[in-house]
Design an enzyme around this catalytic site. Structure first.
Site, short mmCIF file in Angstrom:
data_model
loop_
_atom_site.label_atom_id
_atom_site.label_comp_id
_atom_site.label_asym_id
_atom_site.label_seq_id
_atom_site.Cartn_x
_atom_site.Cartn_y
_atom_site.Cartn_z
CE1 TYR A 60 42.69 59.57 28.59
CE2 TYR A 60 41.84 59.22 26.41
CZ TYR A 60 41.53 59.84 27.56
OH TYR A 60 40.68 60.77 27.46
CG PHE A 71 42.00 65.45 25.84
CD1 PHE A 71 42.00 65.29 27.06
CD2 PHE A 71 42.52 66.62 25.04
CE1 PHE A 71 42.71 66.17 27.70
CE2 PHE A 71 43.49 67.44 26.03
CZ PHE A 71 43.35 67.04 27.29
#
Length: 218
Positions: A60, A71
């Site tokens: 991210y 994730f």
């Protein structure tokens, strides 16, 4: 300082490719996740303990979100990133429940390798390190883990492009569209990957994954 997990250190990547990547990243203060989390996925699961591989793309790009597992986010992150939110929607559909936070480290503790194909990203610039050479590590990890039966979850074209590095064997291969908002409705929703993995494990007299893990979370 970035720590190379000893159990994986024999992979050629760490002598052939990583020194150049490390040199490129040295001194940069806008790279995510922090250096000590860069190999968190490999630190969490040894090759011998891998039962499931979920292949992501890159970390991210928002500071404070990623914890080095594909994730996954830090437990205090709300709202969840949209792809992870869709994963939780599919968990609810598949297993009628969801974890209490977006921290998926309880999956890793059970032998789920949450590996991104790039292990770093420039803050605010998704995909910015996709061509740094990280993908060679993912290829070697797939080759190594596929030397014994393993379940592989490949969401989206990027992950599926590495399918050829999975060796022949008694594997479970789940391939659907990516859980991102742009593609989740094109095959991800309704695919029931979590129960599929557990059915496959049970058929081999192996312990299923506790995907919800609320007893392990605060």
């Amino acid at each position: 300082m970035t720590h190379i997990p000893q159990a994986w250190a024999h992979l050629p990547f760490f002598t052939d490719r990583y020194p150049q990547i490390a040199t490129h990243l040295a001194g940069a203060d806008d790279v995510l996740p922090p250096a000590h989390l860069r190999f968190a996925a490999l630190s969490a699961v040894t090759p011998a303990d891998v039962r499931v591989v979920i292949l992501g793309q890159d970390p991210y790009p928002t500071a404070g979100h990623g914890n080095g597992l594909a994730f996954s986010v830090n437990a205090n992150v709300t709202p969840l990133p949209r792809s992870l939110g869709n994963i939780f929607k599919e968990l609810q559909n598949d297993l009628d429940d969801t974890p209490t936070s977006g921290d998926l480290s309880h999956w890793a503790a059970q032998g789920v390798l949450l590996l991104n194909t790039a292990l770093s990203v420039r803050e605010g610039q998704a995909g910015s390190h996709a061509k740094q050479g990280w993908e060679h590590l993912a290829r070697e990890v797939l080759d190594l883990t596929s030397q014994r039966p393993t379940a592989y979850i490949l969401w989206g074209r990027h992950a599926q492009g590495l399918r050829k590095y999975i060796g022949a064997g008694d594997h479970l291969l789940i391939e659907t569209s990516h859980p991102s908002p742009l593609s989740a409705r094109r095959g991800f929703f309704g695919s029931r990957p979590f129960s599929q993995v557990n059915d496959w494990l049970r058929a081999r007299d192996l312990r299923p994954i506790d995907w919800i893990g609320k007893s392990n979370q605060s």
